[in-house]
Write an enzyme that holds these catalytic residues in place. Structure first.
Site, PDB file in Angstrom:
ATOM      1  N   ASP A  96       1.155  -1.263   0.323  1.00 25.31           N
ATOM      2  CA  ASP A  96      -0.138   0.164  -0.190  1.00 25.31           C
ATOM      3  C   ASP A  96       0.715   1.655  -0.178  1.00 25.31           C
ATOM      4  O   ASP A  96       0.602   2.579  -0.697  1.00 25.31           O
ATOM      5  CB  ASP A  96      -0.881  -0.005   1.099  1.00 25.31           C
ATOM      6  CG  ASP A  96      -2.351   0.966   0.663  1.00 25.31           C
ATOM      7  OD1 ASP A  96      -2.815   0.503  -0.367  1.00 25.31           O
ATOM      8  OD2 ASP A  96      -2.685   1.551   1.697  1.00 25.31           O
ATOM      9  N   GLU A 111      -9.474  -3.143  -5.760  1.00 25.30           N
ATOM     10  CA  GLU A 111      -9.680  -3.171  -4.520  1.00 25.30           C
ATOM     11  C   GLU A 111      -9.998  -4.634  -3.744  1.00 25.30           C
ATOM     12  O   GLU A 111      -9.085  -4.612  -2.673  1.00 25.30           O
ATOM     13  CB  GLU A 111     -10.444  -2.087  -4.022  1.00 25.30           C
ATOM     14  CG  GLU A 111     -10.452  -1.224  -4.355  1.00 25.30           C
ATOM     15  CD  GLU A 111      -9.360   0.065  -3.605  1.00 25.30           C
ATOM     16  OE1 GLU A 111      -8.754  -0.639  -2.665  1.00 25.30           O
ATOM     17  OE2 GLU A 111      -8.825   0.866  -3.737  1.00 25.30           O
ATOM     18  N   GLU A 140     -11.373   5.921  -2.237  1.00 25.90           N
ATOM     19  CA  GLU A 140     -11.287   6.488  -1.567  1.00 25.90           C
ATOM     20  C   GLU A 140     -11.702   5.367  -0.092  1.00 25.90           C
ATOM     21  O   GLU A 140     -12.274   5.612   0.831  1.00 25.90           O
ATOM     22  CB  GLU A 140     -11.919   8.361  -0.916  1.00 25.90           C
ATOM     23  CG  GLU A 140     -10.328   8.706  -1.774  1.00 25.90           C
ATOM     24  CD  GLU A 140      -8.613   8.697  -0.946  1.00 25.90           C
ATOM     25  OE1 GLU A 140      -8.884   7.439  -1.004  1.00 25.90           O
ATOM     26  OE2 GLU A 140      -8.334   9.204  -1.109  1.00 25.90           O
ATOM     27  N   GLU A 178      -0.089  10.817   5.451  1.00 27.24           N
ATOM     28  CA  GLU A 178      -0.150   8.773   4.935  1.00 27.24           C
ATOM     29  C   GLU A 178       1.385   8.727   5.128  1.00 27.24           C
ATOM     30  O   GLU A 178       1.553   7.371   5.608  1.00 27.24           O
ATOM     31  CB  GLU A 178      -1.336   8.613   3.854  1.00 27.24           C
ATOM     32  CG  GLU A 178      -2.117   7.895   3.994  1.00 27.24           C
ATOM     33  CD  GLU A 178      -3.034   7.712   3.491  1.00 27.24           C
ATOM     34  OE1 GLU A 178      -4.359   8.458   3.117  1.00 27.24           O
ATOM     35  OE2 GLU A 178      -3.109   6.864   2.259  1.00 27.24           O
TER      36      GLU A 178
END
Ligand SMILES: Cc1ncc(CO)c(N)n1
Length: 220
Positions: free
Chosen positions: A47, A210, A140, A88
């Site tokens: 990620d 995803e 998101e 992040e």
């Protein structure tokens, strides 16, 4: 009550794949505490690489929000997303040392490469603003819904993983996703039939990417 728009009809129409993305076994294993930590470390490294590729995508959304949107607030919403990406990346680096993951040696796996390639294609100026906004929202929203689930009542999320869950599962991030959804919804209200079909297709493809991303993480 919020008005139900075309995005809600797509969520209903594609409910099974949407649920596969937002309640994936990997996410459920975080929530019930059975998560395999080597999977979590895989997810973390992959990620981090994904997010580095996501930054230019969000930058392209930001540029288009500045140029093409009739609403000045669109740019501010996307800018807020950019700012949280900055945090992040710092968070990922702190987690890497906590979990003893060396990002410099992490190689992007196939699902990650394919997702990044998909994002790159969306950055083309041929892609309509309504379509890119739909993709941005979906990317998101999956994380928001997934990690919020790990914090809901009855969770057994291990304390060392609650940081990740709060990052995407917090109320501010939920609000931000709702703002992006409103922007996409507003653009889609005025979109042509062709743009609507493209946006629906992109929505489904984001969700599929995803699911594949979670699968990859679980695979270790
Ligand atoms: C794979 C993936 N999707 C969505 C997000 C949310 O930013 C993320 N960090 N990673």
């Amino acid at each position: 009550m919020e008005k139900r728009g075309v995005i809600d009809t797509w969520i209903d129409k594609h409910r099974s794949i949407y649920t596969a993305a937002t309640r994936h076994a990997f996410v459920v294993s975080i929530r019930d505490g059975s998560v395999d930590l080597s999977s979590f470390r895989t997810w973390l490294g992959q990620d981090y690489l994904f997010v580095r590729g996501f930054v230019p995508f969000v930058a392209s959304v930001l540029i288009r929000a500045g140029k093409e949107s009739g609403e000045s607030s669109d740019m501010e919403v996307v800018l807020g997303g950019m700012a949280s990406l900055n945090d992040e990346i710092e968070w990922f680096k702190r987690e890497a040392s906590k979990w003893d993951v060396d990002f410099s040696t992490v190689v992007p796996q196939k699902a990650n490469q394919e997702y990044t390639r998909f994002l790159e294609a969306l950055m083309s100026s041929d892609v309509k603003y309504s379509v890119i906004m739909t993709a941005f929202w979906a990317i998101e929203a999956v994380y928001q819904e997934s990690f919020a689930h790990c914090l809901e009542d009855g969770n057994k999320t291990p304390v060392e993983l609650t940081g990740a869950c709060h990052r995407w599962g917090n109320d501010g991030f939920k609000q931000y996703c709702s703002s992006v959804k409103n922007i996409a919804g507003r653009c889609l209200e005025n979109a042509s039939g062709e743009a609507l079909a493209e946006a629906e297709d992109v929505f489904v493809r984001v969700i599929e990417h995803e699911v594949a991303f979670w699968e990859m993480s679980r695979g270790g």
